[in-house]
Design an enzyme around this catalytic site. Structure first.
Site, short mmCIF file in Angstrom:
data_model
loop_
_atom_site.label_atom_id
_atom_site.label_comp_id
_atom_site.label_asym_id
_atom_site.label_seq_id
_atom_site.Cartn_x
_atom_site.Cartn_y
_atom_site.Cartn_z
N HIS A 46 69.05 36.02 6.19
CA HIS A 46 68.86 37.43 6.50
C HIS A 46 67.37 37.78 6.42
CE1 HIS A 46 68.92 41.79 6.20
NE2 HIS A 46 70.09 41.72 6.79
N GLU A 99 69.24 39.93 14.60
CA GLU A 99 68.83 41.11 13.85
C GLU A 99 67.31 41.24 13.92
OE1 GLU A 99 72.10 42.31 10.84
OE2 GLU A 99 70.58 41.16 9.82
P1 13P Z 1 70.89 48.37 9.00
O1 13P Z 1 72.20 48.54 9.73
O2 13P Z 1 70.78 49.20 7.77
O3 13P Z 1 69.74 48.51 9.92
O4 13P Z 1 70.87 46.85 8.46
C1 13P Z 1 71.23 45.83 9.32
C2 13P Z 1 71.34 44.59 8.56
O5 13P Z 1 70.39 44.14 7.95
C3 13P Z 1 72.64 43.93 8.51
O6 13P Z 1 72.56 42.65 7.97
#
Ligand code: 13P
EC number: 5.3.1.1
Length: 256
Positions: free
Chosen positions: A98, A170
């Protein structure tokens, strides 16, 4: 809707403490029957509440996953929790790489690889997170960064066509900022990820999710895209009302 399965994953990060996580799980368990089986729901709580949350949600068909693991099973590694320990506690999934791990805790591509292998060796399903920073995007390096992250995590793995691997795109600049990636651009990045993975010729069942400021207002824009199998939600998954709305939206699309 043409997709067989929709993945709606909740990364609770460190937003909810032990009591809040359990209260949320109990509340959620009461409404989960409103959600069809084609919607695969998994919650990633903090480590201390994971077991009891898993007990409550496991009974109603919701999976739990770890937010991070250590790659060795046991030993003198103060503060760490191994993939094996999470597996023993009932985890079927684990996030790995992550961006908050990569950027706040300086996790390297090499460490991500070791964690991914540990998760696979315990027969858990990894959710491999990849994403570029704002600077990398501005300087035209986004596609290359994604390829480097994917290759270092996945190259040479010997798996089989049934083995599920979930990749979460992400973009770092979209996480927790309210600045979600445009759905068309997310779709392009997903297609790129699919192409890279195909080129690597790894036998596995890949699914690709989008994460980064997903909320009840924008979730359908992602879910209707062909290359997007679902979403990994952070902030909006830790507030019951917005989480419920996200699931109801997915349910509506699933029924279409
Ligand atoms: P947000 O939805 O708060 O932007 O975070 C996304 C995330 O890091 C999911 O792993």
């Amino acid at each position: 809707m043409k997709k067989k399965q929709i993945y709606i994953f909740a990364n609770w990060k460190m937003y909810l403490d032990y009591d809040e996580s359990n209260i949320f799980a109990n509340r959620f368990s009461n409404v989960v029957k409103e959600i069809s089986k084609e919607i695969n729901v998994v919650v990633f709580p903090e480590a201390l509440s994971l077991y009891t949350v898993g007990q409550v949600l496991g009974d109603v068909g919701v999976g739990v996953g770890a937010q991070n693991v250590y790659w060795l099973d046991k030993g003198g590694y103060t503060g760490e929790i191994s993939a094996k320990m999470y597996k023993d506690a009932g985890c079927k999934y684990s996030l790995v790489g992550h961006s908050e791990r990569r950027h706040i805790f300086n996790e390297t591509n090499q460490e991500v690889r070791k964690k991914l292998e540990a998760i696979l060796s315990k027969k858990m399903i990894p959710v491999l997170c990849v994403g570029e920073t704002a600077k990398e995007r501005k300087t035209g390096k986004a596609d290359k960064i994604i390829e480097i992250q994917l290759r270092s995590a996945l190259s040479g793995l010997t798996l089989n066509a049934k083995k599920e691997i979930i990749i979460a795109y992400e973009p770092v600049w979209a996480i927790g900022t309210g600045q979600a990636c445009d759905a068309d651009e997310a779709e392009r990045m997903h297609a790129l990820i699919a192409k890279i993975v195909k080129k690597m010729a790894i036998k596995a069942n890949f699914k690709i999710l989008y994460g980064g400021s997903v909320d009840s207002g924008n979730v359908s824009a992602y879910l209707i895209k062909k290359t997007i199998n679902g979403v990994l939600v952070g902030g909006a998954s830790a507030k019951f009302e917005s989480w419920y709305k996200i699931l109801k939206t997915a349910e509506k699309l699933n029924k279409k």
